[in-house]
Design a protein around this motif. Sequence first.
Motif, PDB file in Angstrom:
ATOM      1  N   GLN A  20       4.339  -4.785  10.996  1.00 30.40           N
ATOM      2  CA  GLN A  20       4.121  -3.350  11.190  1.00 30.40           C
ATOM      3  C   GLN A  20       4.487  -2.563   9.943  1.00 30.40           C
ATOM      4  OE1 GLN A  20       6.237  -2.122  14.710  1.00 30.40           O
ATOM      5  NE2 GLN A  20       5.035  -3.442  16.075  1.00 30.40           N
ATOM      6  N   ASN A  21       5.559  -2.983   9.272  1.00 28.58           N
ATOM      7  CA  ASN A  21       5.978  -2.279   8.063  1.00 28.58           C
ATOM      8  C   ASN A  21       4.950  -2.466   6.944  1.00 28.58           C
ATOM      9  OD1 ASN A  21       8.359  -0.684   7.077  1.00 28.58           O
ATOM     10  ND2 ASN A  21       8.325  -2.235   5.463  1.00 28.58           N
ATOM     11  N   ILE A  22       4.470  -3.700   6.767  1.00 31.87           N
ATOM     12  CA  ILE A  22       3.438  -3.951   5.758  1.00 31.87           C
ATOM     13  C   ILE A  22       2.160  -3.206   6.115  1.00 31.87           C
ATOM     14  CG2 ILE A  22       2.000  -5.734   4.696  1.00 31.87           C
ATOM     15  CD1 ILE A  22       4.288  -7.708   5.147  1.00 31.87           C
ATOM     16  N   GLY A  23       1.878  -3.105   7.424  1.00 30.21           N
ATOM     17  CA  GLY A  23       0.673  -2.430   7.890  1.00 30.21           C
ATOM     18  C   GLY A  23       0.640  -0.948   7.564  1.00 30.21           C
ATOM     19  N   ILE A  24       1.796  -0.364   7.231  1.00 34.48           N
ATOM     20  CA  ILE A  24       1.804   1.039   6.809  1.00 34.48           C
ATOM     21  C   ILE A  24       1.007   1.210   5.523  1.00 34.48           C
ATOM     22  CG2 ILE A  24       3.292   2.926   6.006  1.00 34.48           C
ATOM     23  CD1 ILE A  24       5.485   1.820   7.819  1.00 34.48           C
ATOM     24  N   ALA A  25       1.101   0.211   4.653  1.00 38.11           N
ATOM     25  CA  ALA A  25       0.396   0.273   3.364  1.00 38.11           C
ATOM     26  C   ALA A  25      -0.951  -0.427   3.400  1.00 38.11           C
ATOM     27  CB  ALA A  25       1.263  -0.343   2.265  1.00 38.11           C
ATOM     28  N   ILE A  26      -1.097  -1.433   4.257  1.00 38.72           N
ATOM     29  CA  ILE A  26      -2.338  -2.216   4.328  1.00 38.72           C
ATOM     30  C   ILE A  26      -2.983  -1.964   5.683  1.00 38.72           C
ATOM     31  CG2 ILE A  26      -3.375  -4.496   4.071  1.00 38.72           C
ATOM     32  CD1 ILE A  26      -1.922  -3.523   1.584  1.00 38.72           C
ATOM     33  N   GLN A  27      -3.840  -0.955   5.753  1.00 37.98           N
ATOM     34  CA  GLN A  27      -4.450  -0.590   7.026  1.00 37.98           C
ATOM     35  C   GLN A  27      -5.657  -1.457   7.353  1.00 37.98           C
ATOM     36  OE1 GLN A  27      -3.770   1.884   4.736  1.00 37.98           O
ATOM     37  NE2 GLN A  27      -2.387   3.332   5.734  1.00 37.98           N
ATOM     38  N   GLY A  28      -5.812  -1.749   8.633  1.00 41.30           N
ATOM     39  CA  GLY A  28      -7.016  -2.417   9.113  1.00 41.30           C
ATOM     40  C   GLY A  28      -7.116  -3.893   8.817  1.00 41.30           C
ATOM     41  N   LYS A  29      -6.014  -4.530   8.379  1.00 36.83           N
ATOM     42  CA  LYS A  29      -6.039  -5.955   8.051  1.00 36.83           C
ATOM     43  C   LYS A  29      -4.884  -6.694   8.732  1.00 36.83           C
ATOM     44  CE  LYS A  29      -9.649  -5.917   5.446  1.00 36.83           C
ATOM     45  NZ  LYS A  29     -10.850  -6.701   5.830  1.00 36.83           N
ATOM     46  N   PRO A  30      -4.748  -6.587  10.048  1.00 31.94           N
ATOM     47  CA  PRO A  30      -3.601  -7.233  10.720  1.00 31.94           C
ATOM     48  C   PRO A  30      -3.602  -8.751  10.599  1.00 31.94           C
ATOM     49  CG  PRO A  30      -5.216  -6.449  12.334  1.00 31.94           C
ATOM     50  CD  PRO A  30      -5.619  -5.890  11.014  1.00 31.94           C
ATOM     51  N   ASP A  31      -4.783  -9.374  10.617  1.00 34.41           N
ATOM     52  CA  ASP A  31      -4.845 -10.833  10.510  1.00 34.41           C
ATOM     53  C   ASP A  31      -4.401 -11.302   9.124  1.00 34.41           C
ATOM     54  OD1 ASP A  31      -5.784 -10.973  13.091  1.00 34.41           O
ATOM     55  OD2 ASP A  31      -7.893 -11.111  12.511  1.00 34.41           O
ATOM     56  N   VAL A  32      -4.833 -10.598   8.099  1.00 29.97           N
ATOM     57  CA  VAL A  32      -4.443 -10.963   6.730  1.00 29.97           C
ATOM     58  C   VAL A  32      -2.943 -10.783   6.541  1.00 29.97           C
ATOM     59  CG1 VAL A  32      -4.720 -10.373   4.293  1.00 29.97           C
ATOM     60  CG2 VAL A  32      -6.717 -10.438   5.794  1.00 29.97           C
ATOM     61  N   VAL A  33      -2.402  -9.700   7.070  1.00 30.23           N
ATOM     62  CA  VAL A  33      -0.957  -9.451   6.966  1.00 30.23           C
ATOM     63  C   VAL A  33      -0.174 -10.549   7.671  1.00 30.23           C
ATOM     64  CG1 VAL A  33       0.903  -7.901   7.670  1.00 30.23           C
ATOM     65  CG2 VAL A  33      -1.198  -6.950   6.693  1.00 30.23           C
ATOM     66  N   ARG A  34      -0.608 -10.929   8.868  1.00 29.88           N
ATOM     67  CA  ARG A  34       0.100 -11.980   9.608  1.00 29.88           C
ATOM     68  C   ARG A  34       0.005 -13.319   8.883  1.00 29.88           C
ATOM     69  NH1 ARG A  34       2.352 -12.744  14.543  1.00 29.88           N
ATOM     70  NH2 ARG A  34       1.990 -10.546  15.004  1.00 29.88           N
ATOM     71  N   GLN A  35      -1.146 -13.636   8.324  1.00 30.48           N
ATOM     72  CA  GLN A  35      -1.281 -14.884   7.573  1.00 30.48           C
ATOM     73  C   GLN A  35      -0.336 -14.907   6.370  1.00 30.48           C
ATOM     74  OE1 GLN A  35      -5.469 -14.713   6.789  1.00 30.48           O
ATOM     75  NE2 GLN A  35      -6.045 -15.738   8.689  1.00 30.48           N
ATOM     76  N   THR A  36      -0.151 -13.754   5.744  1.00 30.39           N
ATOM     77  CA  THR A  36       0.773 -13.663   4.616  1.00 30.39           C
ATOM     78  C   THR A  36       2.197 -13.956   5.054  1.00 30.39           C
ATOM     79  OG1 THR A  36      -0.636 -12.012   3.532  1.00 30.39           O
ATOM     80  CG2 THR A  36       1.651 -12.118   2.825  1.00 30.39           C
ATOM     81  N   VAL A  37       2.597 -13.404   6.182  1.00 34.34           N
ATOM     82  CA  VAL A  37       3.949 -13.629   6.697  1.00 34.34           C
ATOM     83  C   VAL A  37       4.113 -15.084   7.132  1.00 34.34           C
ATOM     84  CG1 VAL A  37       5.583 -12.991   8.514  1.00 34.34           C
ATOM     85  CG2 VAL A  37       4.223 -11.226   7.383  1.00 34.34           C
ATOM     86  N   ILE A  38       3.104 -15.652   7.752  1.00 36.75           N
ATOM     87  CA  ILE A  38       3.159 -17.064   8.142  1.00 36.75           C
ATOM     88  C   ILE A  38       3.346 -17.943   6.919  1.00 36.75           C
ATOM     89  CG2 ILE A  38       1.741 -18.977   9.018  1.00 36.75           C
ATOM     90  CD1 ILE A  38       0.589 -17.035  11.074  1.00 36.75           C
ATOM     91  N   CYS A  39       2.655 -17.624   5.837  1.00 32.74           N
ATOM     92  CA  CYS A  39       2.775 -18.394   4.603  1.00 32.74           C
ATOM     93  C   CYS A  39       4.207 -18.340   4.077  1.00 32.74           C
ATOM     94  CB  CYS A  39       1.795 -17.849   3.568  1.00 32.74           C
ATOM     95  SG  CYS A  39       1.608 -18.889   2.106  1.00 32.74           S
ATOM     96  N   LEU A  40       4.829 -17.175   4.137  1.00 34.97           N
ATOM     97  CA  LEU A  40       6.219 -17.031   3.701  1.00 34.97           C
ATOM     98  C   LEU A  40       7.149 -17.897   4.541  1.00 34.97           C
ATOM     99  CD1 LEU A  40       8.493 -15.559   2.089  1.00 34.97           C
ATOM    100  CD2 LEU A  40       8.445 -13.805   3.890  1.00 34.97           C
TER     101      LEU A  40
END
Length: 322
Positions: A20-40
């Motif tokens: 949710q915090n990353i989504g403040i800056a990256i709108q409309g890409k929830p799947d990409v954001v989650r994949q990034t966190v999964i990678c971490l």
Amino acid sequence: MSSPAEAVPRVAHDVERLCQNIGIAIQGKPDVVRQTVICLLAEGHLLLEDVPGTGKTSLARALASSISLSWHRIQFTPDLLPSDVTGVSIYNQASGRFEFKKGPVFANIVLADEINRASPKTQSALLEVMEEGTLSTDGEVYAMARPFMVVATQNPIDMEGTYVLPEAQLDRFLMKVTVGYPTNDAEAEILRTQKSGSTATSLQPVLSTADVGHMIGVVRRIEVAPALERYIVAISAATRSMSELRLGVSPRGSLALLRAARACAATAGRPYVVPEDVKAMAPVVLAHRVILQPDAELQGRTGTELIARAVQSVAVPRAVSA
């Protein structure tokens, strides 16, 4: 130490906060954001590919800003030297000895911006640190900080001034993700929220280094049944017999898929992996690890398409037991 079943709900909760915090800056890409966190959480490295201006660098900076971790940005250019990445030994006249000055690679999160604009020699400077988590120079071995993640961005290889990443370099990335253009509504929201500047740098951390370390520890203990291990191996093996592929998925790719599936399960609040986790991660983990035959490329085939076919060709385990 709590069991994975007890710890996973907290991991899933923290992942939602982070996304949710990353989504403040990256709108409309929830799947990409989650994949990034999964990678971490899978202790992997991420390669973001797309045309300029789609938010690749902003995503990496938003991830770094959302966690209390050290991070450095390296702008890859054709004249960048390996020592500009790793560091250099400088002679100290006072002590009469050479001293190693650490380069920007010594951080928890390293943003390698436009990595395919540097020469293959400079790109290779990252091979050891990405695979082993160490840097060997002048007879000394230096350990990277933990957690350690390289988030690299690259423009499509048909764009001017880019180099093709070597196969060994690509194989070091746990995932390769395409950001893509936002929807019209998401792009309008970007115009509204970022007309005064990027919001990625103004994000406040929501997790600490200890939080991320705990989450990674939980992911390592996620249960994977033997049937699912064989399922992963069967998917990788299916790519090695495809006529359209010159190079199939290696055992390292199988291990990468296992790690990503574990992290995917944890983010979903489960202490065990299910076949859906493997299916969800296979395209972003395996597609960049295969090399197509020239005629398959001419026919418009893609690695993602062939990985999807390999997954479909393998029977899903009916009973999954530890």
